[in-house]
Design a protein around this motif. Structure first.
Motif, PDB file in Angstrom:
ATOM      1  N   ASP A 135       0.943  -1.216   0.123  1.00  0.00           N
ATOM      2  CA  ASP A 135       0.133  -0.070  -0.029  1.00  0.00           C
ATOM      3  C   ASP A 135       0.956   1.143  -0.015  1.00  0.00           C
ATOM      4  O   ASP A 135       0.547   2.434  -0.390  1.00  0.00           O
ATOM      5  N   ALA A 136       2.215   1.120   0.372  1.00  0.00           N
ATOM      6  CA  ALA A 136       2.914   2.387   0.720  1.00  0.00           C
ATOM      7  C   ALA A 136       3.306   2.704  -0.781  1.00  0.00           C
ATOM      8  O   ALA A 136       3.320   4.096  -0.997  1.00  0.00           O
ATOM      9  N   VAL A 137       3.278   1.980  -1.617  1.00  0.00           N
ATOM     10  CA  VAL A 137       3.446   2.321  -3.003  1.00  0.00           C
ATOM     11  C   VAL A 137       2.161   2.616  -3.939  1.00  0.00           C
ATOM     12  O   VAL A 137       2.026   3.541  -4.401  1.00  0.00           O
ATOM     13  N   THR A 138       1.255   1.572  -3.655  1.00  0.00           N
ATOM     14  CA  THR A 138      -0.194   1.722  -4.603  1.00  0.00           C
ATOM     15  C   THR A 138      -1.009   2.801  -3.972  1.00  0.00           C
ATOM     16  O   THR A 138      -1.340   3.465  -5.151  1.00  0.00           O
ATOM     17  N   ASP A 139      -0.976   3.315  -2.920  1.00  0.00           N
ATOM     18  CA  ASP A 139      -2.023   4.496  -2.568  1.00  0.00           C
ATOM     19  C   ASP A 139      -1.594   5.838  -3.226  1.00  0.00           C
ATOM     20  O   ASP A 139      -2.236   6.370  -3.960  1.00  0.00           O
ATOM     21  N   PRO A 140      -0.123   6.515  -2.856  1.00  0.00           N
ATOM     22  CA  PRO A 140       0.168   7.486  -3.758  1.00  0.00           C
ATOM     23  C   PRO A 140       0.107   7.416  -5.085  1.00  0.00           C
ATOM     24  O   PRO A 140      -0.075   8.289  -5.999  1.00  0.00           O
ATOM     25  N   MET A 141       0.447   6.204  -5.541  1.00  0.00           N
ATOM     26  CA  MET A 141       0.386   6.242  -7.065  1.00  0.00           C
ATOM     27  C   MET A 141      -1.050   6.019  -7.616  1.00  0.00           C
ATOM     28  O   MET A 141      -1.312   6.954  -8.598  1.00  0.00           O
ATOM     29  N   MET A 142      -1.967   5.711  -6.979  1.00  0.00           N
ATOM     30  CA  MET A 142      -3.406   5.894  -7.494  1.00  0.00           C
ATOM     31  C   MET A 142      -3.760   7.223  -7.359  1.00  0.00           C
ATOM     32  O   MET A 142      -4.641   7.676  -8.187  1.00  0.00           O
ATOM     33  N   GLY A 143      -3.102   8.007  -6.383  1.00  0.00           N
ATOM     34  CA  GLY A 143      -3.765   9.397  -6.154  1.00  0.00           C
ATOM     35  C   GLY A 143      -3.074  10.041  -7.253  1.00  0.00           C
ATOM     36  O   GLY A 143      -3.797  11.134  -7.901  1.00  0.00           O
ATOM     37  N   ILE A 144      -1.705   9.947  -7.778  1.00  0.00           N
ATOM     38  CA  ILE A 144      -1.297  10.576  -8.975  1.00  0.00           C
ATOM     39  C   ILE A 144      -2.076  10.426 -10.169  1.00  0.00           C
ATOM     40  O   ILE A 144      -2.155  11.187 -11.115  1.00  0.00           O
ATOM     41  N   ILE A 145      -2.527   8.872 -10.444  1.00  0.00           N
ATOM     42  CA  ILE A 145      -3.014   8.522 -11.600  1.00  0.00           C
ATOM     43  C   ILE A 145      -4.526   9.133 -11.723  1.00  0.00           C
ATOM     44  O   ILE A 145      -4.733   9.959 -12.621  1.00  0.00           O
ATOM     45  N   THR A 146      -5.294   9.639 -10.631  1.00  0.00           N
ATOM     46  CA  THR A 146      -6.311  10.349 -10.770  1.00  0.00           C
ATOM     47  C   THR A 146      -6.174  11.797 -11.030  1.00  0.00           C
ATOM     48  O   THR A 146      -6.967  12.488 -11.431  1.00  0.00           O
ATOM     49  N   ASP A 147      -5.061  12.332 -10.655  1.00  0.00           N
ATOM     50  CA  ASP A 147      -4.713  13.671 -10.880  1.00  0.00           C
ATOM     51  C   ASP A 147      -4.335  13.884 -12.438  1.00  0.00           C
ATOM     52  O   ASP A 147      -4.812  14.786 -12.922  1.00  0.00           O
ATOM     53  N   LYS A 148      -3.953  12.881 -13.213  1.00  0.00           N
ATOM     54  CA  LYS A 148      -3.287  12.991 -14.363  1.00  0.00           C
ATOM     55  C   LYS A 148      -4.488  12.750 -15.495  1.00  0.00           C
ATOM     56  O   LYS A 148      -4.345  13.293 -16.671  1.00  0.00           O
ATOM     57  N   PHE A 149      -5.504  11.999 -15.067  1.00  0.00           N
ATOM     58  CA  PHE A 149      -6.452  11.548 -16.261  1.00  0.00           C
ATOM     59  C   PHE A 149      -7.910  12.023 -15.822  1.00  0.00           C
ATOM     60  O   PHE A 149      -8.170  11.868 -14.627  1.00  0.00           O
ATOM     61  N   LYS A 150      -8.356  12.377 -16.896  1.00  0.00           N
ATOM     62  CA  LYS A 150      -9.873  12.677 -16.664  1.00  0.00           C
ATOM     63  C   LYS A 150     -10.578  12.300 -17.935  1.00  0.00           C
ATOM     64  O   LYS A 150     -10.060  12.350 -19.235  1.00  0.00           O
ATOM     65  N   THR A 151     -11.701  11.849 -17.724  1.00  0.00           N
ATOM     66  CA  THR A 151     -12.801  11.529 -18.833  1.00  0.00           C
ATOM     67  C   THR A 151     -13.980  12.210 -18.931  1.00  0.00           C
ATOM     68  O   THR A 151     -14.302  13.161 -18.359  1.00  0.00           O
ATOM     69  N   ARG A 152     -14.953  11.890 -19.910  1.00  0.00           N
ATOM     70  CA  ARG A 152     -16.060  12.683 -20.132  1.00  0.00           C
ATOM     71  C   ARG A 152     -17.053  12.508 -18.971  1.00  0.00           C
ATOM     72  O   ARG A 152     -17.950  13.200 -18.714  1.00  0.00           O
ATOM     73  N   TRP A 153     -16.729  11.372 -17.915  1.00  0.00           N
ATOM     74  CA  TRP A 153     -17.433  11.245 -16.978  1.00  0.00           C
ATOM     75  C   TRP A 153     -17.077  12.041 -15.854  1.00  0.00           C
ATOM     76  O   TRP A 153     -17.648  11.590 -14.690  1.00  0.00           O
ATOM     77  N   GLY A 154     -15.839  12.862 -15.760  1.00  0.00           N
ATOM     78  CA  GLY A 154     -15.130  13.193 -14.601  1.00  0.00           C
ATOM     79  C   GLY A 154     -13.722  12.425 -14.336  1.00  0.00           C
ATOM     80  O   GLY A 154     -13.296  11.642 -15.098  1.00  0.00           O
ATOM     81  N   ARG A 155     -13.151  12.832 -13.308  1.00  0.00           N
ATOM     82  CA  ARG A 155     -11.933  12.548 -12.937  1.00  0.00           C
ATOM     83  C   ARG A 155     -12.178  11.323 -11.926  1.00  0.00           C
ATOM     84  O   ARG A 155     -11.044  10.428 -11.849  1.00  0.00           O
ATOM     85  N   TYR A 156     -13.004  11.160 -11.208  1.00  0.00           N
ATOM     86  CA  TYR A 156     -13.029  10.191 -10.024  1.00  0.00           C
ATOM     87  C   TYR A 156     -13.972   8.951 -10.570  1.00  0.00           C
ATOM     88  O   TYR A 156     -13.958   7.757 -10.290  1.00  0.00           O
ATOM     89  N   ARG A 157     -15.389   9.515 -10.957  1.00  0.00           N
ATOM     90  CA  ARG A 157     -16.392   8.397 -10.966  1.00  0.00           C
ATOM     91  C   ARG A 157     -16.007   7.319 -11.829  1.00  0.00           C
ATOM     92  O   ARG A 157     -16.676   6.376 -11.550  1.00  0.00           O
ATOM     93  N   PRO A 158     -15.420   7.326 -12.940  1.00  0.00           N
ATOM     94  CA  PRO A 158     -15.056   6.378 -13.995  1.00  0.00           C
ATOM     95  C   PRO A 158     -14.822   4.870 -13.187  1.00  0.00           C
ATOM     96  O   PRO A 158     -14.862   4.016 -13.651  1.00  0.00           O
ATOM     97  N   TYR A 159     -14.001   4.982 -12.241  1.00  0.00           N
ATOM     98  CA  TYR A 159     -13.196   3.878 -11.526  1.00  0.00           C
ATOM     99  C   TYR A 159     -14.602   2.995 -10.967  1.00  0.00           C
ATOM    100  O   TYR A 159     -14.403   1.736 -10.826  1.00  0.00           O
ATOM    101  N   PHE A 160     -15.739   3.504 -10.537  1.00  0.00           N
ATOM    102  CA  PHE A 160     -16.638   3.059  -9.888  1.00  0.00           C
ATOM    103  C   PHE A 160     -17.273   2.116 -10.914  1.00  0.00           C
ATOM    104  O   PHE A 160     -17.585   0.825 -10.502  1.00  0.00           O
ATOM    105  N   LEU A 161     -17.369   2.476 -12.244  1.00  0.00           N
ATOM    106  CA  LEU A 161     -18.092   1.954 -13.409  1.00  0.00           C
ATOM    107  C   LEU A 161     -17.128   0.527 -13.813  1.00  0.00           C
ATOM    108  O   LEU A 161     -17.636  -0.410 -13.891  1.00  0.00           O
ATOM    109  N   ILE A 162     -15.773   1.110 -13.855  1.00  0.00           N
ATOM    110  CA  ILE A 162     -14.853   0.040 -14.412  1.00  0.00           C
ATOM    111  C   ILE A 162     -14.588  -1.166 -13.468  1.00  0.00           C
ATOM    112  O   ILE A 162     -14.326  -2.131 -13.811  1.00  0.00           O
ATOM    113  N   LEU A 163     -14.455  -0.667 -12.134  1.00  0.00           N
ATOM    114  CA  LEU A 163     -13.916  -1.811 -11.339  1.00  0.00           C
ATOM    115  C   LEU A 163     -15.053  -2.450 -10.216  1.00  0.00           C
ATOM    116  O   LEU A 163     -14.564  -3.239  -9.229  1.00  0.00           O
TER     117      LEU A 163
END
Length: 472
Positions: free
Chosen positions: A58-86
């Motif tokens: 988690d020490a690696v994956t948590d900050p990494m996921m935070g950075i990923i959400t900062d970098k990518f945005k879709t037409r559904w928004g920056r955060y909500r798409p992960y609920f659909l995909i996962l």
């Protein structure tokens, strides 16, 4: 500045996401240790290393996921798409984690590592976006607090289902085979989580757009290191989670061995704690409309420490009714702070932006999530070590020394961590009044700055550290 109000449907939709998340959190905080020792068949000493290894990941994956959400945005928004995909992978991972293969001990240990790591990775991938979502739904502190009240109420409903339905269904559906019973009942919980994530996706809307800072991870970490209020929340998150998880993890052992109950009492005892927590969500929302939310945070946790000492010294093995009463009160007071804490994160991020001139929201939320899971890991390891130290042996009569240890692990030991949490919050200063004044003053400063640019053609270099809100 326009403040966005949320409908009841959107608040419920937002809360459904945390209800899904808490299928995992509740199982990890309340039943996973008991499941691994008394159902799955692992040694308590092996659990400590399992929890530590996962937290190192988690020490690696948590900050990494935070950075990923900062970098990518879709037409559904920056955060909500992960609920659909996962949503579907999340449900499957829960089912696999609570499945018990009929293999040799070492292979069972490998399976436990593999499935626990899998569920943790998927959990991270949906949780980081989820806890970040409140910051873009609305900019109104009271709306955030209200939404978090819905969220935490529904989270406790999930905990209620996990603690009361899973043990009961496992006993009845398993027909004497508790391993099969847990597999089926937690599979049902995983399916429910999948549906809830989809509901959250379709009923929420991202209204605010915070432009992520184009800075490196290392620089973001340095920016966060300057945010004293965020650091306080991190410490509070770790200490509070350690206390909460130690108590929650040992509650089943306490009901089964210290109070001498069976599956029914285990279910009732856990459900008592969760019911109290649900009522605390409602009470907290009511109290914070009338009283300072930060004072509630501080003194509720100090109260937990006092109640914990009272429970250890006044509850004997035959005092079943009194044990249930005190555990209810203790669980109620513990969770009075929860809506305040989760609404405070977004406010601490805004505080850091105003104070330091840079926003590191992805790493901010990722860091808080890591602190929570780090606390869970530390607590899991402590429980494993303490059960080993107190000579716990599953599914047999325990010695007086072991029973005393179990009682300590339900009361005084976790109470100490809650005391630390309450004391550290005396340094926290972002009340609603402070936050609103900070935003208003910052908006005024930006207007003045823009006027200077128009008049002189150059930008004012006024320091954020001179902001009036920080001089208090």
């Amino acid at each position: 500045m326009e403040k966005f109000k949320l409908s009841v449907l959107e608040k419920v939709g937002f809360g459904s996401g945390d209800m899904a998340v808490n299928v995992v959190i509740s199982s990890m905080m309340l039943i996973i240790t008991f499941f691994y020792t008394d159902i799955f068949g692992l040694k308590a000493s092996d659990l400590a290393m399992l929890f530590i290894v996962v937290r190192l990941i988690d020490a690696v994956t948590d900050p990494m996921m935070g950075i990923i959400t900062d970098k990518f945005k879709t037409r559904w928004g920056r955060y909500r798409p992960y609920f659909l995909i996962l949503a579907v992978p999340f449900g499957i991972s829960v089912f696999l984690t609570f499945s018990t293969p009929d293999v040799a001990y070492n292979l069972k240990l490998v399976y436990a590592y593999a499935t626990y790591i899998l569920v943790t990775l998927i959990f991270t991938a949906v949780t980081i976006p989820y806890i970040s979502l409140i910051g873009v739904l609305t900019n109104d502190p009271q709306q955030r607090l209200s939404a978090n009240g819905y969220r935490l109420f529904l989270a406790k409903v999930a905990a209620f289902l996990v603690t009361i339905i899973v043990p009961q269904l496992s006993a009845s559906w398993g027909e004497g085979n508790m391993q099969m019973g847990y597999k089926i009942s937690m599979g049902l919980m995983g399916l429910m989580a999948t549906v809830l994530f989809l509901f959250c996706f379709f009923t929420t809307k991202e209204r605010l757009e915070h432009q992520p800072e184009k800075i490196s991870v290392w620089h973001q970490a340095k920016v966060l290191a300057k945010n004293d209020q965020w650091l306080l929340l991190c410490f509070a998150c770790v200490t509070g989670t350690v206390g909460y998880v130690i108590r929650g993890s040992v509650a089943a052992y306490y009901a089964k061995y210290y109070l001498g109950g069976g599956a029914g009492m285990i279910s009732d005892f856990l459900a008592t704690g969760v019911t109290a927590s649900i009522l605390a969500m409602v009470a907290s929302t009511w109290i914070t409309k009338r009283f300072c939310k930060i004072k509630l945070f501080r003194y509720s946790q100090i109260g937990v420490a006092i109640l914990s000492v009272l429970m250890f010294f006044t509850v004997g093995q035959k005092d079943i009714a009194w044990a249930f009463v005190l555990y209810f009160i203790l669980s109620f007071v513990v969770d009075l702070h929860a809506p305040v804490f989760w609404s405070a994160i977004a406010e601490a991020v805004d505080y850091g932006k105003v104070k330091n001139g840079e926003r590191a929201s992805g790493l901010s939320f990722g860091g808080i999530s890591f602190c929570q899971k780090f606390g869970m890991g530390i607590a899991g390891a402590i429980v494993g070590w303490l059960l080993t130290y107190f000579n716990y042996e599953p599914n047999q009569a325990q010695t007086a020394f072991t029973l005393t240890g179990i009682a300590l692990m339900l009361s005084i030991i976790p109470g100490f961590f809650h005391l630390l949490m309450g004391l550290c919050m005396f340094k926290y200063k972002i009340t609603d009044a402070f936050y609103n004044e900070m935003l208003e003053t910052d908006a005024l400063a930006h207007e003045v700055n823009e006027d200077v640019i128009l008049d002189t053609g150059s930008k004012s270099d006024d320091s954020h550290h001179d902001h009036p809100a920080f001089s208090k």
